[in-house]
Design an enzyme around this catalytic site. Structure first.
Site, PDB file in Angstrom:
ATOM      1  N   PRO A 103     -23.018 -20.019   1.401  1.00 23.36           N
ATOM      2  CA  PRO A 103     -23.667 -21.029   2.255  1.00 23.36           C
ATOM      3  C   PRO A 103     -23.866 -20.531   3.689  1.00 23.36           C
ATOM      4  O   PRO A 103     -23.193 -20.965   4.618  1.00 23.36           O
ATOM      5  CB  PRO A 103     -22.681 -22.193   2.202  1.00 23.36           C
ATOM      6  CG  PRO A 103     -21.356 -21.536   2.008  1.00 23.36           C
ATOM      7  CD  PRO A 103     -21.612 -20.321   1.170  1.00 23.36           C
ATOM      8  N   CYS A 104     -24.830 -19.626   3.870  1.00 22.86           N
ATOM      9  CA  CYS A 104     -25.029 -19.046   5.191  1.00 22.86           C
ATOM     10  C   CYS A 104     -25.574 -20.062   6.194  1.00 22.86           C
ATOM     11  O   CYS A 104     -25.518 -19.819   7.396  1.00 22.86           O
ATOM     12  CB  CYS A 104     -25.935 -17.827   5.105  1.00 22.86           C
ATOM     13  SG  CYS A 104     -27.544 -18.147   4.400  1.00 22.86           S
ATOM     14  N   HIS A 105     -26.033 -21.211   5.734  1.00 16.23           N
ATOM     15  CA  HIS A 105     -26.507 -22.235   6.662  1.00 16.23           C
ATOM     16  C   HIS A 105     -25.356 -22.849   7.459  1.00 16.23           C
ATOM     17  O   HIS A 105     -25.586 -23.521   8.453  1.00 16.23           O
ATOM     18  CB  HIS A 105     -27.284 -23.324   5.917  1.00 16.23           C
ATOM     19  CG  HIS A 105     -26.455 -24.099   4.946  1.00 16.23           C
ATOM     20  ND1 HIS A 105     -26.183 -23.638   3.676  1.00 16.23           N
ATOM     21  CD2 HIS A 105     -25.823 -25.283   5.062  1.00 16.23           C
ATOM     22  CE1 HIS A 105     -25.435 -24.523   3.055  1.00 16.23           C
ATOM     23  NE2 HIS A 105     -25.188 -25.532   3.865  1.00 16.23           N
TER      24      HIS A 105
END
Length: 158
Positions: A103-105
């Site tokens: 989940p790079c967001h």
């Protein structure tokens, strides 16, 4: 050509003997038990270190960020082991190989400002993904006092 082949064969044999008779110390071994002769496949230095590269360490750290929390690039860099890797963290997340599981967001800059870049599928996509997880924004920045991930307090409830 024959001289080069002989040198190469000798170096492989010496590397084999080195790994066979002097196996790596316990702290440098990987978590997965590997036979000693696997040292032949890689340079000796790589054998002595963990098989995870920097990007893998970054992705592993980002996977640990829970829903509704965010981390900064510097925080992930420090977690990986080098506080000067903030830009490396940004690049690693830009080339994220598995966006569904990594989940790079959930990574923002030190002021809590999300990326306005194209890496998340368009302008403000990161904001929408974070808002869907319950993260609140003030003047376009994440409220870090409320949503900053603190891994040292993760198991405080136990």
């Amino acid at each position: 050509i024959m001289n080069y082949a002989l040198k190469f064969t000798c170096s492989l044999f010496l590397r084999f003997l080195l790994v066979l008779f002097f196996p790596p110390k316990e702290k440098y071994r990987t978590s997965v038990p590997l036979p000693h002769f696997w040292g032949l496949c890689k340079t000796p230095l790589l054998w002595y270190y963990n098989n995870m590269n920097t990007f893998d360490l970054i992705y592993d750290a980002v996977k640990r960020i829970p829903k509704g929390r965010v981390a900064t690039y510097g925080q992930i860099a420090k977690h990986v082991g080098n506080p000067r890797y903030s830009r490396v963290v940004g690049f690693a997340l830009h080339v994220n190989p598995d966006p569904k599981n990594i989940p790079c967001h959930r990574v923002v800059n030190r002021f809590g400002k999300p990326s306005s870049a194209f890496a998340f599928g368009g302008e403000n996509m990161q904001i929408r993904l974070l808002e869907n997880e319950g993260v609140t924004f003030t003047d376009g920045c994440v409220d870090l006092k409320k949503h900053l991930w603190r891994p040292e307090h993760e198991n405080a409830d136990d």
